[in-house]
Scaffold this motif. Sequence first.
Motif, PDB file in Angstrom:
ATOM      1  N   ARG A  19       0.813  -1.214   0.000  1.00 45.07           N
ATOM      2  CA  ARG A  19       0.000   0.000   0.000  1.00 45.07           C
ATOM      3  C   ARG A  19       0.847   1.265   0.000  1.00 45.07           C
ATOM      4  O   ARG A  19       0.420   2.308  -0.499  1.00 45.07           O
ATOM      5  CB  ARG A  19      -0.954  -0.009   1.195  1.00 45.07           C
ATOM      6  CG  ARG A  19      -1.989  -1.135   1.098  1.00 45.07           C
ATOM      7  CD  ARG A  19      -2.984  -1.131   2.234  1.00 45.07           C
ATOM      8  NE  ARG A  19      -3.865  -2.284   2.142  1.00 45.07           N
ATOM      9  CZ  ARG A  19      -3.628  -3.452   2.728  1.00 45.07           C
ATOM     10  NH1 ARG A  19      -2.532  -3.610   3.451  1.00 45.07           N
ATOM     11  NH2 ARG A  19      -4.470  -4.464   2.591  1.00 45.07           N
ATOM     12  N   GLN A  50       1.420   2.025  -3.536  1.00 47.22           N
ATOM     13  CA  GLN A  50       0.152   2.502  -4.106  1.00 47.22           C
ATOM     14  C   GLN A  50      -0.107   3.952  -3.727  1.00 47.22           C
ATOM     15  O   GLN A  50      -0.486   4.773  -4.572  1.00 47.22           O
ATOM     16  CB  GLN A  50      -1.002   1.631  -3.597  1.00 47.22           C
ATOM     17  CG  GLN A  50      -2.377   2.083  -4.086  1.00 47.22           C
ATOM     18  CD  GLN A  50      -3.505   1.393  -3.321  1.00 47.22           C
ATOM     19  OE1 GLN A  50      -3.303   0.889  -2.207  1.00 47.22           O
ATOM     20  NE2 GLN A  50      -4.675   1.361  -3.917  1.00 47.22           N
ATOM     21  N   THR A  51       0.112   4.290  -2.467  1.00 47.32           N
ATOM     22  CA  THR A  51      -0.138   5.652  -1.993  1.00 47.32           C
ATOM     23  C   THR A  51       0.794   6.649  -2.660  1.00 47.32           C
ATOM     24  O   THR A  51       0.398   7.771  -2.983  1.00 47.32           O
ATOM     25  CB  THR A  51       0.045   5.717  -0.467  1.00 47.32           C
ATOM     26  OG1 THR A  51      -0.900   4.838   0.150  1.00 47.32           O
ATOM     27  CG2 THR A  51      -0.167   7.133   0.055  1.00 47.32           C
ATOM     28  N   SER A  73      -3.903   0.120  -7.823  1.00 50.08           N
ATOM     29  CA  SER A  73      -4.395  -0.719  -6.739  1.00 50.08           C
ATOM     30  C   SER A  73      -3.280  -1.573  -6.160  1.00 50.08           C
ATOM     31  O   SER A  73      -2.300  -1.897  -6.834  1.00 50.08           O
ATOM     32  CB  SER A  73      -5.537  -1.622  -7.226  1.00 50.08           C
ATOM     33  OG  SER A  73      -5.115  -2.422  -8.314  1.00 50.08           O
ATOM     34  N   CYS A  74      -3.440  -1.931  -4.896  1.00 55.73           N
ATOM     35  CA  CYS A  74      -2.480  -2.780  -4.209  1.00 55.73           C
ATOM     36  C   CYS A  74      -2.946  -4.225  -4.279  1.00 55.73           C
ATOM     37  O   CYS A  74      -4.105  -4.531  -3.959  1.00 55.73           O
ATOM     38  CB  CYS A  74      -2.345  -2.337  -2.751  1.00 55.73           C
ATOM     39  SG  CYS A  74      -1.287  -3.416  -1.758  1.00 55.73           S
ATOM     40  N   ASP A 126      -4.948  -6.062  -1.473  1.00 53.63           N
ATOM     41  CA  ASP A 126      -6.381  -5.843  -1.286  1.00 53.63           C
ATOM     42  C   ASP A 126      -7.229  -6.829  -2.073  1.00 53.63           C
ATOM     43  O   ASP A 126      -8.457  -6.824  -1.955  1.00 53.63           O
ATOM     44  CB  ASP A 126      -6.747  -4.408  -1.675  1.00 53.63           C
ATOM     45  CG  ASP A 126      -6.131  -3.386  -0.731  1.00 53.63           C
ATOM     46  OD1 ASP A 126      -5.960  -3.717   0.466  1.00 53.63           O
ATOM     47  OD2 ASP A 126      -5.790  -2.282  -1.183  1.00 53.63           O
TER      48      ASP A 126
END
Length: 226
Positions: A96, A99-100, A112-113, A116
């Motif tokens: 993440r 992703q961030t 997207s990660c 998830d």
Amino acid sequence: MSEECSPHAGTTGNISTDTYTDIGADTLEGYAISRTSRELARKTIGDTGPLDRIRQRCSIAVGDFAMADLMRFNEEPVSAGLAALRTGAPIYTDIRMVQTGIQKKGHNSSVSCILDTLSSTDTGGKTRTSAALISLRNQLAGSIIVIGNAPSALLVLCDMIQKGIKPALVIGTPVGFVNAAESKELLRTLDIPSISNEGTRGGTPVAVAAMNEIITMFAEMTGTIE
């Protein structure tokens, strides 16, 4: 194999070399800091084209110009990345944090990660990132995959590529002393557009920097700088 006045200045139709753009800089102070860092990187690393731009940004991200000499580029990754962004190809990240860090402006691709997507806590003894990649195997063709931390996931991805899955671009810069250097070396042997680095260095900052520089080039080319 291959190797001004406002925060959103840029050009359309080609990759700018005489202006500076940082679509992630939302304030004048932030832009000034970013521009000064880039000027230093240009002088130290060189500024002959898109690959130097990625070398510059990755070096700035880790605060070490030595990173420039560790970057490796396989099968015209910038052209491949730009083409994938043009089609709105999905961008998948290993964690993440990556992703961030990836810019959401200047393109229409989803970011997207893979963690998830896991529907079960049972990974069959594999790392969570490896299990997540395996679960996504039918969705990876034509995508951009950015791995900044998980060498196990990069090894799994390399195996899938060897078996016929073809992402549009792989950015693989996992960091660490266990399988990080080896996974990146394996990636460079594959007939796939990729950006990686030699050795045990790397991590989220390098992976994000490489991806964001391609996004910046795309925004300049398409005139989508906000």
